[in-house]
Scaffold this active site. Structure first.
Site, short mmCIF file in Angstrom:
data_model
loop_
_atom_site.label_atom_id
_atom_site.label_comp_id
_atom_site.label_asym_id
_atom_site.label_seq_id
_atom_site.Cartn_x
_atom_site.Cartn_y
_atom_site.Cartn_z
N ILE A 181 0.88 -1.16 0.00
CA ILE A 181 0.00 0.00 0.00
C ILE A 181 0.92 1.22 0.00
O ILE A 181 1.28 1.76 1.05
CB ILE A 181 -0.95 -0.01 1.22
CG1 ILE A 181 -1.78 -1.29 1.18
CG2 ILE A 181 -1.84 1.23 1.22
CD1 ILE A 181 -2.62 -1.52 2.41
N HIS B 92 -0.01 5.20 1.38
CA HIS B 92 -0.10 5.61 2.78
C HIS B 92 1.14 5.07 3.51
O HIS B 92 1.29 3.86 3.69
CB HIS B 92 -1.37 5.07 3.44
CG HIS B 92 -1.72 5.73 4.73
ND1 HIS B 92 -2.98 6.18 4.99
CD2 HIS B 92 -0.98 6.02 5.83
CE1 HIS B 92 -3.02 6.72 6.21
NE2 HIS B 92 -1.79 6.62 6.73
N LEU B 93 2.00 5.97 3.92
CA LEU B 93 3.24 5.62 4.62
C LEU B 93 2.96 4.72 5.82
O LEU B 93 2.02 4.96 6.58
CB LEU B 93 3.92 6.91 5.10
CG LEU B 93 5.19 6.73 5.92
CD1 LEU B 93 6.31 6.21 5.05
CD2 LEU B 93 5.57 8.04 6.59
N HIS B 94 3.76 3.69 5.96
CA HIS B 94 3.67 2.81 7.12
C HIS B 94 5.02 2.16 7.37
O HIS B 94 5.75 1.85 6.44
CB HIS B 94 2.58 1.75 6.96
CG HIS B 94 2.70 0.92 5.72
ND1 HIS B 94 2.40 1.38 4.46
CD2 HIS B 94 3.11 -0.36 5.56
CE1 HIS B 94 2.60 0.42 3.57
NE2 HIS B 94 3.04 -0.65 4.21
N GLN B 95 5.34 2.01 8.64
CA GLN B 95 6.60 1.38 9.03
C GLN B 95 6.31 0.07 9.76
O GLN B 95 5.51 0.05 10.69
CB GLN B 95 7.40 2.30 9.95
CG GLN B 95 8.68 1.67 10.45
CD GLN B 95 9.58 2.68 11.10
OE1 GLN B 95 10.49 3.15 10.46
NE2 GLN B 95 9.32 3.01 12.35
#
Length: 180
Positions: free
Chosen positions: A135, A138-141
């Site tokens: 995805i 949308h930034l995600h760590q």
């Protein structure tokens, strides 16, 4: 969900192996629930914050970011830290978002250590589709706890990950530890 083992009669020589059927993974294979386009309206990360914490697998909510369990975890306790804002790139974060993002990552590691005693972690984000982001809009760590020997023959040969705990149970343990 309890693992289901089935014995069947049929053609072939019995090989003494059991088959672990994971039909719940079919939704992942089919891409169900994946982001549709790059806009917030089609983003599962934007939708999840509208759910209650247990249904959305949300562990903690901050002012600018939140922590949520990965619906398709590599290991028990695999979670993600995300900004509420729908931004694709780490450089899009404000100074305040960056600080809370980092603090949530540190808190996640402390909580997972307290609950599950991992031997190490993989921490990272894939920026862009070509870098492996499922995805990308949308930034995600990812914060993935690791244990010695956790990558055995099942994922390597069988392309199946066996997880010893249900997501709801993992969420409850981590959420309680996060807030204590």
């Amino acid at each position: 969900m309890t693992p289901r083992y089935e014995e069947q009669d049929g053609v072939g020589v019995h090989d003494a192996l059991q088959r672990l059927w994971t039909p719940h993974r079919l939704s992942y294979v089919r891409g169900e629930g994946k982001a549709v386009g790059d806009e917030p309206e089609g983003c599962p990360f934007c939708r999840v914050v509208e759910l209650d914490d247990a249904d959305g697998l949300i562990l903690a909510r901050g002012e600018r970011v939140f922590a949520v369990l990965n619906l398709y975890p590599y290991n028990p306790g695999h979670l993600m830290v995300l900004p509420y804002r729908h931004v694709p790139d780490y450089t899009d974060l404000t100074v305040e978002e960056t600080a809370e993002f980092a603090a949530f990552t540190q808190r996640a590691m402390r909580v997972i250590r307290a609950v599950a005693s991992p031997h190490g972690f993989n921490i990272g984000m894939n920026q862009g589709v070509v870098a492996g982001a499922g995805i990308a809009a949308h930034l995600h760590q990812h914060v993935v706890p690791r244990w010695g020997g956790d990558a055995n023959f099942m994922p390597v040969i069988g392309q199946t990950k066996v997880l010893p705990q249900l997501l709801g149970e993992t969420r409850q343990l981590l959420s309680e530890a996060w807030h204590s």
